[in-house]
Write an enzyme that holds these catalytic residues in place. Structure first.
Site, PDB file in Angstrom:
ATOM      1  CE  LYS A  35     -10.897   8.287 -25.389  1.00 36.19           C
ATOM      2  NZ  LYS A  35     -11.742   8.191 -24.239  1.00 36.19           N
ATOM      3  CE1 TYR A 255       3.344  -3.894   3.591  1.00 40.82           C
ATOM      4  CE2 TYR A 255       3.141  -4.052   1.204  1.00 40.82           C
ATOM      5  CZ  TYR A 255       3.792  -3.569   2.325  1.00 40.82           C
ATOM      6  OH  TYR A 255       4.882  -2.767   2.186  1.00 40.82           O
TER       7      TYR A 255
END
Ligand SMILES: Cc1ncc(COP(=O)(O)O)c(C=O)c1O
Length: 358
Positions: A35, A255
């Site tokens: 999955k 940042y």
């Protein structure tokens, strides 16, 4: 074409892990859990490499459809089952096996008038309180499935453990004790074990095991890496140095200016950011590899790039290859540094990262 970043998938490692897990499961059949794009490894690439899997496990019917469209012929178990008549008809067309965990899913099967005889897994909730019938409701659900207008091809039992990665936990024994009497009475095949249970709790092996993470060579246990369990890492997330810059002592990087140099430093800017699946929560100090040596990430992860302090490494140049994880730098290590589990890092690898099967 030069790829700045790619996920290399080692199909021979994948196959070797399946062999190892089969050996450890002592004769139980294996549902290879694929999955979430095979935990980020590429659903079709992984399934194509695993001819020896007895079945595949996916969460949703769309994933099963992708496997069938790629020509996969093994049984496919849809772990969450289906939720309406259209999906049930599609599941019949694709010849899928379904997990049944809700009364509404039984009602859908009772209304089904097709000829396809489903393989069904009745899920019992033995304590996790996620999916499944409570033990006291199990016999009635089983009887309804037995009496379906189109009888199932086979009816089996599934449960899932909440604490399989803590093999000493009493909760595992409690869950086992709740499922054992149910299957004894029915003489049905049973599946309990995910990777952790397969590796650490032989009592959970039963007839079918459902490993996901371990197939990809990664350990489900905190503080232990896949190699220590005889597994080989399947994914190497490769990247490229985009630039190398001199940062003077006291200057900052990235940042928020969250990291500043304590000394004159050399900082490599490497392709790979949260747009590729590198979590923004990966902190300064987390390791990556350049030229076979580890070096610390510095400053914030941005969308497309990270910065790495390479001051102590042999000379690094733009174009050099970097390894975000895999090989000598197991994903378990980065996950621990980022305060998460390897599942989250692997499943997070984003669509723009090309998968290269090697
Ligand atoms: C029902 C079920 N079985 C098996 C697995 C595989 O688990 P793991 O990757 O820990 O082996 C999962 C994954 O979450 C699952 O939800």
């Amino acid at each position: 074409m030069i790829r700045l970043i790619s996920a290399r998938i080692d199909s021979s490692a994948l196959r070797a892990n399946l062999v190892e897990l089969k050996r450890r499961a002592g004769g139980a059949r294996v549902i290879a859990v694929t999955k979430a794009n095979a935990y980020g490894h590429g659903l079709v690439a992984v399934a194509m490499s695993l001819n020896a899997a007895d079945a595949f496990g996916v969460a949703r019917i769309e994933e099963a459809a992708t496997l069938r469209a790629a020509g996969i012929e093994q049984p496919i178990v849809v772990l969450e089952g289906v939720f309406n008549a259209g999906q049930l008809a599609e599941a019949a067309r694709l010849q899928l096996e379904l997990v049944v965990h809700e009364p509404e899913q039984i009602a859908l099967l009772e209304e089904f008038r097709g000829t396809y005889r489903f393989g069904l897994w009745l899920k019992v909730d033995t304590g996790m309180n996620r999916l499944g019938f409570r033990p006291e409701a199990f016999a009635a659900a089983w009887a309804r499935l037995k009496a379906l207008p189109t009888p199932p091809q086979i009816l089996r039992v599934m449960t899932h453990l909440a604490c399989a990665d803590e093999s000493g936990s009493a909760r595992n024994d409690e869950q086992l004790q709740r499922v054992t009497p149910l299957v004894r009475a029915l003489d049905a095949e049973l599946s309990i074990a995910n990777s952790a249970a397969l590796l650490a709790m032989p009592a959970t092996h039963a007839q079918w095991v459902r490993p996901g993470l371990a197939l990809y060579g990664v350990s489900p246990f905190v503080g232990q890496e896949g190699a220590a369990l005889g597994l080989k890492p399947v994914m190497t997330l490769m990247s490229t140095v985009l630039a190398v810059r001199k940062v003077r002592s006291g200057e900052y990087v990235g940042y928020g200016a969250s990291w500043s140099a304590k000394r004159d430093s050399l900082v490599a800017i490497v392709a790979g950011g949260y747009g590729d699946g590198l979590l923004r929560s990966i902190p300064s100090g987390a390791p990556i590899m350049i030229g076979g040596r580890t070096a610390p990430i510095v400053g914030r992860v941005s969308m497309d790039m990270i910065a790495v302090d390479v001051t102590d490494l042999p000379p690094v140049q733009p174009g050099d290859k970097a390894q975000l994880w895999g090989g000598a730098l197991p994903v378990e290590r980065l996950a621990a540094a980022a305060g998460t589990i390897p599942y989250e890092l692997l499943c997070g690898v984003s669509q723009r990262v090309p998968i290269e099967l090697v």
